[in-house]
Motif scaffolding. Structure first.
Motif, PDB file in Angstrom:
ATOM      1  N   HIS A  33       0.841  -1.196   0.000  1.00 19.18           N
ATOM      2  CA  HIS A  33       0.000   0.000   0.000  1.00 19.18           C
ATOM      3  C   HIS A  33       0.878   1.248   0.000  1.00 19.18           C
ATOM      4  N   GLY A  74      -4.980   2.126   0.076  1.00 18.07           N
ATOM      5  CA  GLY A  74      -5.659   1.697   1.288  1.00 18.07           C
ATOM      6  C   GLY A  74      -6.861   2.537   1.656  1.00 18.07           C
ATOM      7  N   SER A  77      -9.951   1.374   3.923  1.00 22.23           N
ATOM      8  CA  SER A  77      -9.827   1.225   5.365  1.00 22.23           C
ATOM      9  C   SER A  77     -10.784   2.175   6.083  1.00 22.23           C
ATOM     10  N   ASP A 101      -5.060   1.225  10.502  1.00 21.28           N
ATOM     11  CA  ASP A 101      -4.683  -0.161  10.312  1.00 21.28           C
ATOM     12  C   ASP A 101      -4.942  -0.555   8.868  1.00 21.28           C
ATOM     13  N   SER A 102      -3.879  -0.838   8.101  1.00 21.05           N
ATOM     14  CA  SER A 102      -4.037  -1.147   6.683  1.00 21.05           C
ATOM     15  C   SER A 102      -4.505  -2.570   6.434  1.00 21.05           C
ATOM     16  N   SER A 103      -4.739  -3.362   7.499  1.00 19.46           N
ATOM     17  CA  SER A 103      -5.212  -4.726   7.296  1.00 19.46           C
ATOM     18  C   SER A 103      -6.604  -4.761   6.689  1.00 19.46           C
ATOM     19  N   ASP A 104      -7.386  -3.686   6.849  1.00 20.57           N
ATOM     20  CA  ASP A 104      -8.716  -3.645   6.243  1.00 20.57           C
ATOM     21  C   ASP A 104      -8.740  -2.713   5.037  1.00 20.57           C
ATOM     22  N   ALA A 110     -10.334  -7.841   4.058  1.00 25.26           N
ATOM     23  CA  ALA A 110      -9.244  -8.757   4.383  1.00 25.26           C
ATOM     24  C   ALA A 110      -7.926  -8.180   3.887  1.00 25.26           C
ATOM     25  N   SER A 111      -6.843  -8.576   4.521  1.00 31.02           N
ATOM     26  CA  SER A 111      -5.533  -8.077   4.112  1.00 31.02           C
ATOM     27  C   SER A 111      -5.213  -8.505   2.690  1.00 31.02           C
TER      28      SER A 111
END
Length: 390
Positions: A33, A74, A77, A101-104, A110-111
């Motif tokens: 990202h 990203g 997010s 949080d870049s996981s979402d 999802a990552s």
């Protein structure tokens, strides 16, 4: 190098091809990202293999879409509150991603697996088929579903679940891409590859919005009408017999009228003053942002609002009284039933819509293409063309 190319041992591979397939290809790898510096053009990426139920497609053209850029930086997010045109170049994008949080960050929640080949638009030709697929498919000119419904073990659809080309699996910013055979739809059209490559993501999104809102011969307001989805909405709503009122910049008003809008309202104007309260049956919105409350003001009682974007910002203010006192319906539109895409291919084959291509660039110039896309100076689509396969 990519997920599809690296892990092929878990499925039966019985590949038929009409010609020799090179071992490596040109592709753009998204390495993480961030800004445009995260896009890496390479010529040594392994060509993926068509597994059972899949086809290998030689990409002839791939359009640029908002989702490519939004995923890269990203923007999906929940920690990001800015519009899609904010912070999208190299320097500012890093702060967009790091702000939460870049996981979402992908729209699936999802990552994202890196490296990833993006590109939700694909026009191409089937070059090889995996096990269980008739070799007769080789040579077919196809469009790939940008959003493929998830199927259960018995081939029934899983409600509202899908995989996105260029996000959950590698996409079209490459010379070759693998897709499930059922999601590679043959197209019989005299349009050029570039013209066809402008269609899949934006036009299927637009058609799905109109389906969700059950648009017919009524008055429809379309925001962001000069972009890829917006210009498709104008055409596809007109095809349904709707009276289209489009919102865009004054400089693009003539081009949008040519697509079928009966009236164009300047995006900086006041909708309530321009149109009057309770004057619109359906709002198809791609913009959201600060002016969003005005969209509910112009909807008639019992009107419908449908959205598939928020380019001016995802956070808006809702007066719930407008919602319930006017009996409004607010609709999101992302998941696409399979018939949405096949219907769209039919419109293309019957010339019921036309492609709107603003610019064509080589795949190697993807950074310039995304800069041009972000400038919002164009009407329609920007399309990338991979180098021909020797």
């Amino acid at each position: 190098m990519t997920t599809e190319a690296a892990d092929s041992s878990s499925a039966e591979i019985v590949t038929h091809s009409a010609t020799s397939i090179p071992a490596h290809m040109a592709a753009v790898l998204l390495t993480g990202h961030g800004g445009l510096d995260r896009l890496e053009y390479r010529t040594d990426v392994p060509v993926p293999t068509a597994r059972s139920g899949e086809v290998l497609v030689n990409v002839r053209a791939a359009g640029v879409n908002n989702t490519d850029i939004n995923t890269r930086v990203g923007w999906y997010s929940k920690s990001v509150n800015s519009g899609t045109s904010d912070g999208l170049d190299t320097s500012d994008a890093e702060s967009v991603v790091s702000s939460g949080d870049s996981s979402d960050a992908p729209w699936s929640g999802a990552s994202l697996a890196f490296p990833r080949i993006q590109g939700a638009d694909v026009c191409g030709v089937i070059m090889a088929v995996g096990g269980g697929i008739a070799p007769a498919r080789i040579g077919e000119r196809v469009l790939l579903r940008s959003m493929a419904p998830v199927r259960d073990v018995d081939e029934s659809l899983v409600p509202f679940e899908f995989t996105t080309l260029g996000a959950e699996r590698d996409g079209g910013f490459a010379q070759f891409v693998v897709a499930d055979s059922v999601d590679a739809i043959a197209v019989d059209s005299d349009w050029s590859d570039v013209e066809l490559g402008s269609i899949p993501c934006a036009s299927s999104t637009a058609e799905n919005m109109l389906r969700r809102a059950q648009v017919g011969a009524e008055r429809v307001l379309i925001t962001g009408a000069s972009g890829g989805v917006g210009s498709a909405l104008v055409q596809l709503a007109s095809r349904r017999g709707a009276e289209v009122i489009a919102v865009c910049s004054a400089a693009k008003s003539d081009a949008v009228r040519e697509l079928g809008a009966s009236r164009v309202v300047d995006r900086d104007g006041d909708l309530l003053t321009e149109l009057g309260s309770n004057s619109i049956d359906v709002v198809a919105d791609l913009v959201a942002g600060p002016q969003w409350p005005g969209l509910l003001d112009v909807l008639r009682p019992g009107g419908r609002y449908v959205t598939s974007g928020a380019i001016a910002g995802p956070i808006t203010e809702l007066d719930v009284r407008s919602l319930y006192l006017k009996d409004l319906s607010l609709l999101g539109a992302t998941y696409q039933p399979p018939h949405v895409f096949t219907d769209l291919v039919g419109y293309v084959e019957r010339d019921e819509i036309r492609p709107i291509v603003a610019t064509t660039l080589p795949l190697s110039e993807i950074a310039d293409a995304q800069r041009e896309f972000m400038s919002k100076r164009h009407v329609g689509k920007i399309v990338l063309v991979p180098p021909p396969v020797p």
